[in-house]
Write a protein that holds these residues in place. Structure first.
Motif, PDB file in Angstrom:
ATOM      1  N   GLY A   1      31.406   9.962  13.342  1.00 40.55           N
ATOM      2  CA  GLY A   1      31.811   8.615  13.738  1.00 40.55           C
ATOM      3  C   GLY A   1      32.712   7.994  12.692  1.00 40.55           C
TER       4      GLY A   1
ATOM      5  N   ASN B   1      24.599   1.985  19.974  1.00 32.95           N
ATOM      6  CA  ASN B   1      25.863   1.715  19.273  1.00 32.95           C
ATOM      7  C   ASN B   1      26.538   0.442  19.739  1.00 32.95           C
ATOM      8  OD1 ASN B   1      26.110   3.504  21.574  1.00 32.95           O
ATOM      9  ND2 ASN B   1      28.277   3.756  21.093  1.00 32.95           N
TER      10      ASN B   1
ATOM     11  N   PRO C   1      30.295   6.002  17.005  1.00 34.52           N
ATOM     12  CA  PRO C   1      30.125   7.438  17.246  1.00 34.52           C
ATOM     13  C   PRO C   1      31.262   7.959  18.127  1.00 34.52           C
ATOM     14  CG  PRO C   1      28.172   6.164  17.910  1.00 34.52           C
ATOM     15  CD  PRO C   1      29.274   5.196  17.696  1.00 34.52           C
TER      16      PRO C   1
END
Lengths: 337, 337
Positions: free
Chosen positions: A149, A202, A89
């Motif tokens: 992203g 993430n 991201p």
């Protein structure tokens, strides 16, 4: 009578002087970066490759809850949607719909939460929007975030990639977010020691992909809970799934609260958990890597993908019986995210 | 009692079975494209270069108005924000916040408007989100869109690029959107023959850039109107501006309605107009090109950028006097977009 100066006025959403002051005093300094600070109609940045793009609106009530608030949630939720495609991201938008009369002090707390969540996830807010609606036309504050992203070379993750024989991994205990939010609703008269699991996943995904680039599916079991997520993946991939109840991590407080209220934790929302589906040869390696990350410490292999009963999820219960796990129907807990 | 089947229920936002049905029956078929149809957590597409990224939430009331509705507005507004950076708008997200009890028939009209606007602008909806909040927690429907576009080589447009000597162009008449929306408010007792100018301006921008790649600034005068937009540009570019009242295109109905209600059309919102600032040598050529496009037929050169009084906009009135045009303060018309 209280001063109106510490509250949001309709004019804060007019596009005029007060709007500019709100943006330039309360929002931009906290989220500052060179792309955002240009304040043009759109953010401009260079990027090349396979991009992931997603959006979510957050309407959680109440806006503050144990373990987080609507601001943290609005960043983590969208970070996680990108991470579930294997994407890193990068660039975020934040759009606020504020009810007239909302307290500026509460807005500041939320702006700070957003800032902290972006810092942890390593993303930048590059564009945004603020609307104010008259008292009674919205409930305090709604936030929309969208995120862009970049998907690394060689990563191919999709809900339609599950294959018979694959293992199903879950990154930790389920049900905390939904119960933590619910415990704050005004009508509820008891307090429970449960915090939302709201977290950006993430970096956990980066760790897992380092252990095996062969991850087929990733998804975060938010609204509708683990049961709904597994059903979605089974349907999209046209495969069956078998899971073991005794392998699904569950906090004792969550188990007890669900029993008391008649909820099934399989259907309660999570905001910091993920489901991963991958070849059996890589399952232990990915699990071990997952457990090194603070958001995957209680990770477990909870089941496997099968050829039989495509589109359906079957659970072996603690009692040894088999139970068909359907998608959520109706609404267990409205405004959970 | 009326059946609830033709209305939105809380369960349509639960993430469970009804949510899936709503998305798969009412939204995806209308907006269908290969990226959207995958229905993963994020949309995935390839793109390389200088990207533009923007978002806006739309809370206009009422949601249907002469010349458009909240759906058309939610696409055109975000298309225009991208176009004002010179970008070609490409990929869009659409996130709905729906009040429980909203009529499915109205949702369908809006979904169709969205589809038609995306077709005219040449953009694709690739990802989305649907939330439902209890009756009274939102006013009917709010829509957030975010958009990603690509900026062609050699284009460098920013609100900070205006230079003394540049000409200021306006693509047409002002004030229609604000008055058209206001005329539909329940409290108002008269009807006026004014339609919103709501339109996607990306193709007009392509035409103008073909006539001159040297366009310095583009901005659409939405909330706060032309006056606020010119003030923003003057401040960002640290220049002064002089405009001529008699050169500003204005429909007679708008002039008369503003006079009656005591509004200044300079502050009334537009949704299908743009301001362009560019070198004087290219101004006539761009103006001629603009007038070939259906959204620029009444384009005009309305003034110029000056070194004096940086950050301030001065208008020569029809009476020959000079008037300082400030940014909108307060809120003229809430929930105009």
């Amino acid at each position: 009578m209280k001063s109106t100066e510490d509250r949001i006025l309709l004019a804060h959403g007019s596009g005029g002087r007060l709007s500019h002051e709100l943006v330039q005093k309360s929002l931009v300094p906290s989220w500052s970066n060179p792309v955002l600070n240009r304040l043009d109609d759109a953010a401009v940045f260079k990027l090349s490759g396979r991009l992931a793009f997603t959006t979510d609106s957050y309407v959680v009530s109440p806006i503050f809850f144990p373990g987080g608030d609507i601001g943290k949630l609005s960043i983590c939720g969208t970070v996680n949607d990108l991470a579930m495609c294997g994407a890193q991201p990068l660039y975020f938008s934040v759009a606020l719909i504020i009810e007239e009369g909302f307290r500026l002090a509460e807005l500041e707390r939320i702006v700070t939460s957003i800032k902290e969540a972006t810092e942890e996830a390593g993303v930048e807010i590059v564009t945004g929007d603020t609307k104010v609606v008259p008292r009674g036309s919205a409930d305090k504050l709604f936030i929309n975030t969208a995120g862009v992203g970049l998907i690394p070379e060689g990563v191919d993750i999709s809900g339609s990639n599950a294959r018979p024989g694959d293992k199903i991994l879950l990154s930790g205990t389920i049900g905390e977010h939904g119960l933590a939010v619910m415990s704050q609703r005004e009508s509820l008269e008891f307090k429970i020691p449960i915090q939302s699991d709201c977290a950006p996943l993430n970096k956990l995904v980066v760790d897992m992909l380092a252990a095996s680039p062969e991850i087929h599916c990733l998804r975060d079991p938010t609204r509708g809970g683990l049961a709904t997520t597994l059903n979605e993946l089974a349907t999209q991939s046209k495969v069956g799934m078998r899971i073991d109840e005794e392998n699904i991590p569950l906090q004792e407080a969550v188990r007890a609260t669900c029993e008391l209220l008649g909820f099934d934790p399989l259907y309660v929302a999570n905001e910091g958990k993920l489901v991963a589906i991958l070849p059996p040869t890589d399952a232990e390696r990915v699990l071990n890597q997952m457990r090194q990350n603070c958001y995957g410490r209680e990770g477990a292999i909870i089941g496997e993908v099968v050829e039989q009963h495509p589109g359906r999820v079957v659970m072996r219960t603690r009692l040894g019986t088999s139970r068909l796990i359907d998608m959520l129907s109706g609404d267990l807990l409205p405004r959970i995210c």
